[in-house]
Enzyme design. Structure first.
Site, PDB file in Angstrom:
ATOM      1  N   GLY A 128      84.228  18.563  27.916  1.00  0.00           N
ATOM      2  CA  GLY A 128      83.784  19.732  28.673  1.00  0.00           C
ATOM      3  C   GLY A 128      83.398  19.332  30.083  1.00  0.00           C
TER       4      GLY A 128
ATOM      5  N   SER B 174      75.459  42.264  37.893  1.00  0.00           N
ATOM      6  CA  SER B 174      74.121  41.689  38.029  1.00  0.00           C
ATOM      7  C   SER B 174      73.048  42.680  37.595  1.00  0.00           C
ATOM      8  CB  SER B 174      73.884  41.261  39.469  1.00  0.00           C
ATOM      9  OG  SER B 174      72.535  40.900  39.609  1.00  0.00           O
TER      10      SER B 174
ATOM     11  N   ARG C 286      66.229  42.150  29.062  1.00  0.00           N
ATOM     12  CA  ARG C 286      67.611  42.281  28.597  1.00  0.00           C
ATOM     13  C   ARG C 286      67.727  42.764  27.156  1.00  0.00           C
ATOM     14  NH1 ARG C 286      70.510  36.805  31.062  1.00  0.00           N
ATOM     15  NH2 ARG C 286      70.358  37.448  33.231  1.00  0.00           N
TER      16      ARG C 286
ATOM     17  N   ARG D  59      67.036  33.735  26.383  1.00  0.00           N
ATOM     18  CA  ARG D  59      67.046  32.962  27.622  1.00  0.00           C
ATOM     19  C   ARG D  59      66.702  33.864  28.803  1.00  0.00           C
ATOM     20  NH1 ARG D  59      70.441  32.368  31.661  1.00  0.00           N
ATOM     21  NH2 ARG D  59      72.181  33.458  30.671  1.00  0.00           N
TER      22      ARG D  59
END
Lengths: 247, 637, 237
Positions: free
Chosen positions: B40, B284, B330, B435
């Site tokens: 990765g 955003s 969120r 998060r």
């Protein structure tokens, strides 16, 4: 919407390659160009035929993986747009579209619409960096950068390395790509120490990779999905003259 | 299996410093005798490869893209947090630590999170020195903006392309090491198996995606930096190629999979427009500063948005969360949107959307002001939907965005397989159950630039494992397994395409294990996935061969792993009988419909251990202790 | 030599040639002032002797360098593009002038051959016939007649030659068309040279480019004006 697609099919670099015609049927105008290709590919796969290979990843216009010539335009007819951000409503119903891979000697064909752009990586390896080992850095605010320079550097740094500039250029020149990185780093005080070396090495590697010479036609700028300006090429030329004089 | 976190004790501010001092070092002359495999090339992988190369290790770097610069970290828009306190607004490493633990609903290790906060300041210094063109003030110093979940301004950014610029910085540092001969890049190489020999990770088996060649690579340690598994849901904001394969292979070799049920669903994405949809695009969150979220009060109201009078609109976020209103976090905003759509009040195609309306902001501030703030976002929305957000409300819907779960790692970022390290989104370590914005970039770079160089050295210096080369039997076994699986996929020759299976799996996951989960939905899911998997292996059609570029075959391999991994995710979600952050169990909610944690029974990491093909995996537990940030309630009323 | 150095050479020689063109056009405008002025100007140039030859050598050097680099760059560029071209090549986002520089360049070279042959080595009309000489002799004496014949015989009248050639429709047509080709060449060439030399700073690009294009067409139309005006007797008789 319905479309007729003339698609370049070529199994590998040694294969001859030819155009094949496909029908894209019942495509929603809200579908993206790559989603239209997904639909065609899904039908091909269902019939046990190999899908049209094309590079893509993020599908939000930033990774630079996607890109193809759509009826003679790199990334299609819409300005400042990557192929993945192109929507079918930008085309006419019933239109015939010709899909070709980026064509350039320095971008050998891999399969169908997929090409090998590793020459860009080699150019960056030649000097597209600032030599600072992890841990070497001083406080980020120790070195102020005038806002205007930071903005210009950011304009240049926005390059996504998709290769549309090379594809669109009649000379397959990589000057827009190289100049964007040289400009980004030359405009910042952090990049000053390596300015001469960087410019000379990157240009040398660019030439060796087999890209053509810039003849300032401006096609690269017009097709760049990030609207990188050819004033960066002027800056690269100036940097190069400076580097030659100083070295 | 006993999970030893190896977290140091002592005062939290001193832990990492002390730990670093006590770690063993590798003699500089010996470093070039070690080969490190890094899979990765996102923020974690590229920064690790560059830094390890600088230190003198031989690094082999792998990515499935045609260039390491294309890894999906590049798509991060917002910014990167750092406790610089340049704004003099009361920030500190401790505050960043505190916000992150709280934002993650007390499901992350304090030691790890503090280290992350502490290192955040070095990241900004390093990136600025590399020439990352961060936004600046007229005085030439760095600019900051504020971001969700914090009361201080600590987010550094480079326009809306912060991820791109940070990734290019790390990529360039890595390219420099390629020139120095310390890093060798293998692009268009997909890791298909981890090789564990004599009790430690010793290499990988890859497929050259152009020639189809299966290759073995041996090394002294393997670093998996392969990102998240959001594509389990088919539709997500992840890149099309993002997959779970590398960490799933490691899982099958004994690396525990931690908290796979923690999935972050982002509220402001552009809704699905049809069944051809291949991915979702994030806008955003900052739009919620000026946009008001609403749905029609009557279910099935088919009028155009502008024809619905105020009295018939339900500004549900403002109604339910008067203090935070449209700025609710969120997970909460996402769930609220789902609730409205489930009740039939959703708008747009299929009723999967809610309005984000700028009418009032336009009246108050004028279009010019809004353009200054959001011009690019309005343009993007217009390009994708062909609707003008200034003239009619935008439509938004939540989408899978980030996965907090991943391979279990200890304080050294080492998985339960010795020598197999996991960095960035691929591990589970720092974000707990949710998060915060602008923290993913921070974690990826902290892991790669500043943690792994120390902990890897310590492992190598103290490891007693003898050298193993690619002729070892374990490599042959892995290669045979990989080849066998590819042949098997090609030999099915059924009727259905890979994408049709992936879409079906994604929909199952979204419906049963998405924003809201119940015991019933998860139990059902645990029956449906094995059935789908069975059909996959009977009725899949992969055209072409394994001897050249075959994108259908690549996708088939990834979907095959998602079909196994989805089951584990469902199992994890079923077992975690509480609600927290990205895991909302309908049975466990407060009267107001918020997450109800069960700290008595679930204040722990669940790390699943593979026991064999037809065996149930074992749920290991690593208890979490909170000494500094007291267990509390996340309230946004 | 690196691609950028090659472009520097193209740009520098190109700009020097543009300088020559401007001076040449300036001199040619004497045509509008009549036979005496124009022939006087021609005479002055010719009297420079070795200096003129030197200037001609430098000019030829500039031109040949420009030509040689152009051929080399064009060859390299075609190699770089690769054997397999695009099936659909109709929508390239650049001006035709910028894409066809080597073609317009070749036409300009062809023109140059004709032009030099026509006016540098062309047969100039003598201002005086045998009969005229007799008349001067009768009025001013033998010496004066001989001197007059010697002077005009040596140089002839360039003005007369221009008058003769530019009264032929084919020549006028050829000149006008080729000057338009030159205009196209310069309309890309001048701005391109500044870009190659790195003169165009971000802000200047917008300002400078229209002026370069204007200059290009001014030069081309200026040159095209001469045969047209001569042919129709507008200002030049």
């Amino acid at each position: 919407m319905n479309f007729t697609l003339n698609v370049w099919r070529q199994k590998n670099a040694n294969d001859q390659g030819r155009f094949e015609t496909y029908q894209a049927k019942n495509i929603s105008p809200e579908a993206s160009f790559l989603e239209m290709l997904d639909v065609v590919n899904n039908e091909l796969e269902a019939e046990g035929k190999e899908p049209i290979a094309f590079d893509h990843d993020c599908r939000e216009g930033i990774c630079g993986a996607c890109g193809m010539m759509i009826s003679g335009r790199a990334h299609g007819p819409r300005a400042a747009t990557t192929t993945c951000q192109l929507y079918m409503r930008n085309f006419q119903d019933g239109e015939t579209l010709t899909l070709e891979p980026w064509r350039a000697k320095a971008f050998p064909l891999v399969r169908d619409l997929v090409v090998d752009r590793s020459a860009f990586d080699r150019i960056i390896q030649a000097g597209g960096f600032i030599s600072v080992n992890t841990g070497n850095a001083a406080d980020a605010n120790a070195l102020p950068v005038p806002k205007d320079n930071a903005e210009l550097a950011m304009d240049a740094a926005a390059c996504i390395g998709c290769g549309a500039c090379v594809a669109a250029c009649k000379n397959a020149s990589a000057m827009l790509f190289v100049s964007a990185k040289v400009s980004h780093l030359a405009l910042l005080p952090q990049g000053d120490a390596e300015r001469v070396r960087r410019t000379l090495n990157m240009v040398k590697t660019m030439d060796e990779a087999g890209f053509g010479n810039c003849s300032n036609t401006g096609a690269c700028e017009a097709e760049c999905p990030k609207s990188i300006s050819i004033s960066n090429i002027a800056r690269l030329n100036r940097e190069y003259a400076r580097a030659k004089l100083l070295s | 299996m006993e999970l030893k976190s190896n977290c140091p004790g002592g005062p939290i501010e001193k832990r990492w410093e002390d730990y670093k001092f006590h770690m063993k070092l590798v003699n500089p002359a010996n470093k070039r005798k070690y080969t490190i495999i890094v899979v990765g090339t996102g923020l974690a992988g590229a920064s690790a490869a560059a830094t390890l190369g600088e230190l003198g290790y031989n690094v082999l770097s792998f990515c499935y893209q045609d260039s390491p610069r294309r890894a999906h970290s590049i798509a991060a828009q917002g910014g990167i947090n750092a406790a610089k306190n340049y704004q003099n607004d009361g920030d500190s490493a401790y505050r960043l630590f505190y916000d992150t633990v709280k934002g993650g609903e007390w499901r992350a290790r304090e030691s790890n999170v503090y280290r992350l906060a502490e290192i955040s300041v070095n990241i900004i210094d390093q990136c600025a020195a590399q020439g990352v063109p961060f936004a600046r003030e007229y005085g030439g110093l760095l600019a900051n903006r504020s971001f969700g979940g914090a009361l201080v301004s600590r987010t550094f950014y480079a326009r809306g392309q912060t991820g791109q610029q940070l990734l290019l910085g790390a990529y360039q540092a890595m390219m420099r090491q390629v020139t120095a001969g310390k890093v060798k890049v293998f692009s268009r190489h997909e890791m298909l198996d981890l090789v564990v020999a004599d009790g430690a990770a010793r290499g990988i088996v890859t497929r050259d995606m152009v020639s189809g060649k299966i290759e073995r690579f041996a090394g002294d340690a393997v670093l998996l930096c392969t990102g998240g598994y959001g594509n389990l849901y088919y539709l997500s904001t992840n890149a099309k190629g993002c997959n779970v394969t590398s960490i799933w292979r490691a899982y099958k070799h004994g690396a525990c999979m931690a908290n796979p049920c923690y999935t972050q669903i982002h509220p402001t994405c552009i809704p699905v427009s049809g069944d051809y949809q291949s991915k979702l695009t994030l806008m955003s969150e900052s739009l919620r500063n000026d946009g008001r979220v609403w749905v029609p009060k009557t279910a099935g109201d088919k009028r155009a948005a502008n024809e619905i009078p105020d009295a018939e609109r339900d500004y549900y976020l403002e109604r339910k969360y008067p203090t935070y209103g449209n700025l609710a976090p969120r997970d909460i905003a996402s769930r609220a949107a789902k609730e409205q759509c489930d009740a039939g009040r959703g708008v747009g195609p299929g009723g999967k959307g809610v309005y984000l309306d700028f009418r009032d902001a336009l009246k108050a501030q004028g279009q010019k002001k809004l353009e200054e703030k959001y011009k690019e976002l309005f343009e993007m929305y217009h390009n994708i939907t062909n609707e003008d957000g200034y003239k009619q409300p935008m439509r938004i819907y939540p989408a899978v965005h980030y996965t907090m779960g991943g391979l279990w790692v200890d304080y050294n970022l080492m998985s339960s397989v010795p020598g197999c390290f996991v960095l960035g989104e691929a591990n589970f370590s720092d974000h707990g159950a949710n998060r915060l914005g602008a923290s993913a970039l921070m974690q990826g770079l902290a892991d790669g630039y500043f943690i792994i160089p120390y902990t890897l050295g310590h492992y190598l210096a103290s490891s007693k494992h003898p050298k193993v080369d690619a002729n070892h039997a374990a490599f042959k076994d892995a290669e045979d397994a990989v080849t066998g699986k590819l042949k098997k996929l090609l030999a099915i020759k059924g009727k259905r395409t890979v994408d049709s299976f992936h879409k079906e799996l994604g929909l199952l996951m979204w419906e049963h294990c998405g924003m809201a989960r119940t015991e019933k939905s998860l139990t059902e899911l645990l029956q449906k996935i094995p059935a789908l998997r069975e059909e996959f292996w009977k009725n899949l059609n992969v055209p072409g061969s394994d001897a050249d570029l075959n994108q259908a075959l690549e996708r088939a391999g990834r979907v095959a792993d998602f079909l196994e991994f989805g089951e584990l995710t469902a199992r994890d979600a079923l077992e975690r009988k509480e609600s927290c952050g990205g895991h909302f169990r309908v049975e466990y909610q407060t009267e107001e419909g918020e997450c109800k944690r069960d700290d008595d029974n679930f204040c722990h990491v669940a790390a699943w251990e593979y026991k064999g093909e037809d065996q149930k995996p074992v749920r290991n537990v690593e208890p979490l202790e909170f000494k500094y940030v007291e267990l509390g309630v996340r309230s946004y009323k | 030599m690196s691609s950028i150095l090659k472009k520097f050479l193209m740009a520098l020689t190109g700009l020097a040639l543009v300088g020559f063109l401007i001076a040449h056009l300036g001199g040619n405008l004497y045509l509008f002032l009549g036979r005496d002025h124009f022939d006087g100007y021609a005479k002055k140039l010719e009297e420079m002797g070795p200096l003129l030859i030197l200037a001609e050598i430098v000019l030829a050097g500039l031109f040949l360098t420009h030509l040689f680099m152009a051929l080399k760059l064009t060859g390299e560029n075609q190699t770089a593009r690769g054997a397999q071209g695009y099936a659909d090549n109709s929508k390239n986002q650049s001006t035709p002038a910028s894409r066809w520089m080597w073609i317009t360049g070749l036409f300009v070279m062809m023109f140059l051959v004709v032009h030099i042959k026509m006016f540098k080595f062309g047969e100039r009309e003598k201002p005086i016939t045998a009969k005229g000489e007799e008349i001067i002799k009768a009025f001013n004496g033998e010496e004066a007649a001989k001197q007059f014949a010697r002077e005009s015989g040596e140089h002839g009248s360039l003005y007369g030659l221009v008058q003769k050639e530019f009264k032929r429709p084919a020549v006028v047509g050829f000149y006008v068309v080729l000057m338009l080709v030159l205009g196209a060449h310069l309309s890309h060439g001048i701005a391109s040279a500044f870009q190659s030399l790195g003169v165009l700073r971000p802000g200047w690009l917008q300002c400078l480019k229209p002026w370069c294009v204007a200059l290009a067409w001014l030069i081309a139309l200026g040159f095209a004006l001469l045969p047209v005006c001569t042919f129709f007797g507008i200002g030049i008789n």
